[in-house]
Design an enzyme around this catalytic site. Sequence first.
Site, PDB file in Angstrom:
ATOM      1  N   LYS A 144      -7.604   6.424  10.607  1.00 34.03           N
ATOM      2  CA  LYS A 144      -9.039   6.364  10.921  1.00 34.03           C
ATOM      3  C   LYS A 144      -9.214   6.329  12.437  1.00 34.03           C
ATOM      4  CE  LYS A 144     -10.379   3.711   6.789  1.00 34.03           C
ATOM      5  NZ  LYS A 144     -10.918   2.413   6.332  1.00 34.03           N
ATOM      6  N   GLY A 153      -5.137  -0.567  13.722  1.00 34.55           N
ATOM      7  CA  GLY A 153      -3.810  -0.521  14.350  1.00 34.55           C
ATOM      8  C   GLY A 153      -3.215  -1.899  14.579  1.00 34.55           C
ATOM      9  N   GLU A 211       3.506   4.144   6.513  1.00 32.38           N
ATOM     10  CA  GLU A 211       2.284   3.378   6.260  1.00 32.38           C
ATOM     11  C   GLU A 211       1.324   4.201   5.403  1.00 32.38           C
ATOM     12  OE1 GLU A 211       0.825   0.709   6.126  1.00 32.38           O
ATOM     13  OE2 GLU A 211       1.015  -0.563   7.898  1.00 32.38           O
ATOM     14  N   ASP A 212       0.568   3.515   4.572  1.00 25.13           N
ATOM     15  CA  ASP A 212      -0.443   4.202   3.770  1.00 25.13           C
ATOM     16  C   ASP A 212      -1.647   4.571   4.631  1.00 25.13           C
ATOM     17  OD1 ASP A 212      -0.917   1.506   4.129  1.00 25.13           O
ATOM     18  OD2 ASP A 212      -1.796   1.169   2.166  1.00 25.13           O
ATOM     19  N   ASP A 263      -5.771  -0.367  -2.141  1.00 22.74           N
ATOM     20  CA  ASP A 263      -6.503  -1.232  -3.067  1.00 22.74           C
ATOM     21  C   ASP A 263      -7.881  -1.636  -2.572  1.00 22.74           C
ATOM     22  OD1 ASP A 263      -5.279  -2.962  -0.997  1.00 22.74           O
ATOM     23  OD2 ASP A 263      -6.227  -4.564  -2.169  1.00 22.74           O
ATOM     24  N   PHE A 284     -14.315   3.316   3.551  1.00 22.01           N
ATOM     25  CA  PHE A 284     -13.344   2.529   2.793  1.00 22.01           C
ATOM     26  C   PHE A 284     -12.802   3.385   1.655  1.00 22.01           C
ATOM     27  CE2 PHE A 284     -11.830  -0.549  -0.291  1.00 22.01           C
ATOM     28  CZ  PHE A 284     -11.036  -1.316   0.524  1.00 22.01           C
ATOM     29  N   ASP A 308      -5.785   1.726  10.372  1.00 18.79           N
ATOM     30  CA  ASP A 308      -7.213   1.538  10.594  1.00 18.79           C
ATOM     31  C   ASP A 308      -7.383   1.093  12.057  1.00 18.79           C
ATOM     32  OD1 ASP A 308      -9.906   1.148   9.954  1.00 18.79           O
ATOM     33  OD2 ASP A 308      -9.601  -0.745   8.962  1.00 18.79           O
ATOM     34  N   GLY A 330       0.770  -1.244   0.000  1.00 20.50           N
ATOM     35  CA  GLY A 330       0.000   0.000   0.000  1.00 20.50           C
ATOM     36  C   GLY A 330       0.796   1.287   0.000  1.00 20.50           C
ATOM     37  N   ARG A 355      -4.838   0.552  -7.032  1.00 23.09           N
ATOM     38  CA  ARG A 355      -3.614   1.128  -6.443  1.00 23.09           C
ATOM     39  C   ARG A 355      -2.986   2.209  -7.323  1.00 23.09           C
ATOM     40  NH1 ARG A 355      -2.121  -2.181  -2.100  1.00 23.09           N
ATOM     41  NH2 ARG A 355      -2.522  -4.394  -2.358  1.00 23.09           N
ATOM     42  N   THR A 406      -2.167  -4.172  12.385  1.00 24.53           N
ATOM     43  CA  THR A 406      -0.980  -4.366  11.545  1.00 24.53           C
ATOM     44  C   THR A 406       0.213  -3.607  12.126  1.00 24.53           C
ATOM     45  OG1 THR A 406      -2.462  -4.442   9.642  1.00 24.53           O
ATOM     46  CG2 THR A 406      -0.110  -4.189   9.173  1.00 24.53           C
ATOM     47  N   LEU A 407      -0.029  -2.358  12.490  1.00 22.92           N
ATOM     48  CA  LEU A 407       1.045  -1.530  13.044  1.00 22.92           C
ATOM     49  C   LEU A 407       1.644  -2.176  14.293  1.00 22.92           C
ATOM     50  CD1 LEU A 407       2.605   1.175  13.009  1.00 22.92           C
ATOM     51  CD2 LEU A 407       0.855   2.052  14.567  1.00 22.92           C
TER      52      LEU A 407
HETATM   53  P1  IMP Z   1      -5.259  -2.173  10.353  1.00 25.37           P
HETATM   54  O1  IMP Z   1      -6.709  -2.427  10.653  1.00 25.37           O
HETATM   55  O2  IMP Z   1      -4.790  -0.880  10.958  1.00 25.37           O
HETATM   56  O3  IMP Z   1      -4.428  -3.352  10.773  1.00 25.37           O
HETATM   57  O4  IMP Z   1      -5.153  -2.024   8.794  1.00 25.37           O
HETATM   58  C1  IMP Z   1      -4.829  -3.131   8.025  1.00 25.37           C
HETATM   59  C2  IMP Z   1      -4.646  -2.868   6.578  1.00 25.37           C
HETATM   60  O5  IMP Z   1      -5.945  -2.819   6.031  1.00 25.37           O
HETATM   61  C3  IMP Z   1      -3.983  -1.591   6.119  1.00 25.37           C
HETATM   62  O6  IMP Z   1      -2.591  -1.645   6.105  1.00 25.37           O
HETATM   63  C4  IMP Z   1      -4.530  -1.511   4.711  1.00 25.37           C
HETATM   64  O7  IMP Z   1      -3.760  -2.331   3.854  1.00 25.37           O
HETATM   65  C5  IMP Z   1      -5.904  -2.077   4.873  1.00 25.37           C
HETATM   66  N1  IMP Z   1      -6.925  -1.016   4.950  1.00 25.37           N
HETATM   67  C6  IMP Z   1      -7.494  -0.476   6.049  1.00 25.37           C
HETATM   68  N2  IMP Z   1      -8.406   0.444   5.713  1.00 25.37           N
HETATM   69  C7  IMP Z   1      -8.408   0.470   4.350  1.00 25.37           C
HETATM   70  C8  IMP Z   1      -9.154   1.222   3.380  1.00 25.37           C
HETATM   71  O8  IMP Z   1     -10.000   2.079   3.687  1.00 25.37           O
HETATM   72  N3  IMP Z   1      -8.852   0.973   2.075  1.00 25.37           N
HETATM   73  C9  IMP Z   1      -7.937   0.068   1.670  1.00 25.37           C
HETATM   74  N4  IMP Z   1      -7.217  -0.658   2.548  1.00 25.37           N
HETATM   75  C10 IMP Z   1      -7.459  -0.454   3.873  1.00 25.37           C
HETATM   76 MG    MG Z   2      -1.161  -1.477   4.121  1.00 20.66          MG
END
Ligand code: IMP
Ligand code: MG
Length: 178
Positions: free
Chosen positions: A134, A108, A102-103, A162, A155, A106, A47, A168, A110-111
């Site tokens: 977010k 957190g 990070e792109d 993506d 979203f 959401d 991303g 992308r 993954t982080l």
């Molecule tokens: P997390 O919930 O912070 O672990 O986010 C996980 C991953 O979900 C991010 O790194 C993105 O790849 C993907 N993601 C979260 N929100 C969006 C969105 O709105 N559009 C596209 N990908 C998203």
């Molecule tokens: Mg990502």
Amino acid sequence: MKTVKLHNKTFEVFIAETEISTIVHSMANQINISGIKNPLFIAVLNGSFLFAADIMRKINIPNCEISFIKLSSYLGTESTGEVNELIGLGQDIKNRNIVILEDIIDTGITLEKIILLLEKEEVNDIKVATLLFKPEAYKKDIEIDFIGKSIPNDFVVGYGLDYDEIGRNLPHIYKLKE
Ligand code: IMP
Ligand code: MG
């Protein structure tokens, strides 16, 4: 292009290319004046590939480096369950000052996984820079040092992000049309 169709869904422009550029330049300036020494930027693929490419062109900290990682998960033994590993970290990062690129952050989750894995490498310091955040979805208490733009819980796609692997390449960031 005001709207685009990806798979079966329609998306509308949410953050135009020009605004993205302003956000990225402003974040680069904040990082440049933050006092981080010899940073190793680590961009999280896929991303963040466009964000990383654009922000790095505006970073002017001497001796900065960039590397790219991917978080992958596989099934361990029954007792360990899902195990995560960082792919692509081909160098010793002990004692380095890391800036994660990070792109989007959401929930957190993954982080948090990435930070745990980087800490095992005995780095000196970890800062986090994300283009989008977010706040309503965020469940962790890890401090995010540099935030490009906080957005509602919609979203979004484009500029690296993506929808089932497509979108992308779009220069603007789009959100799902109601
Ligand atoms: P997390 O919930 O912070 O672990 O986010 C996980 C991953 O979900 C991010 O790194 C993105 O790849 C993907 N993601 C979260 N929100 C969006 C969105 O709105 N559009 C596209 N990908 C998203
Ligand atoms: Mg990502």
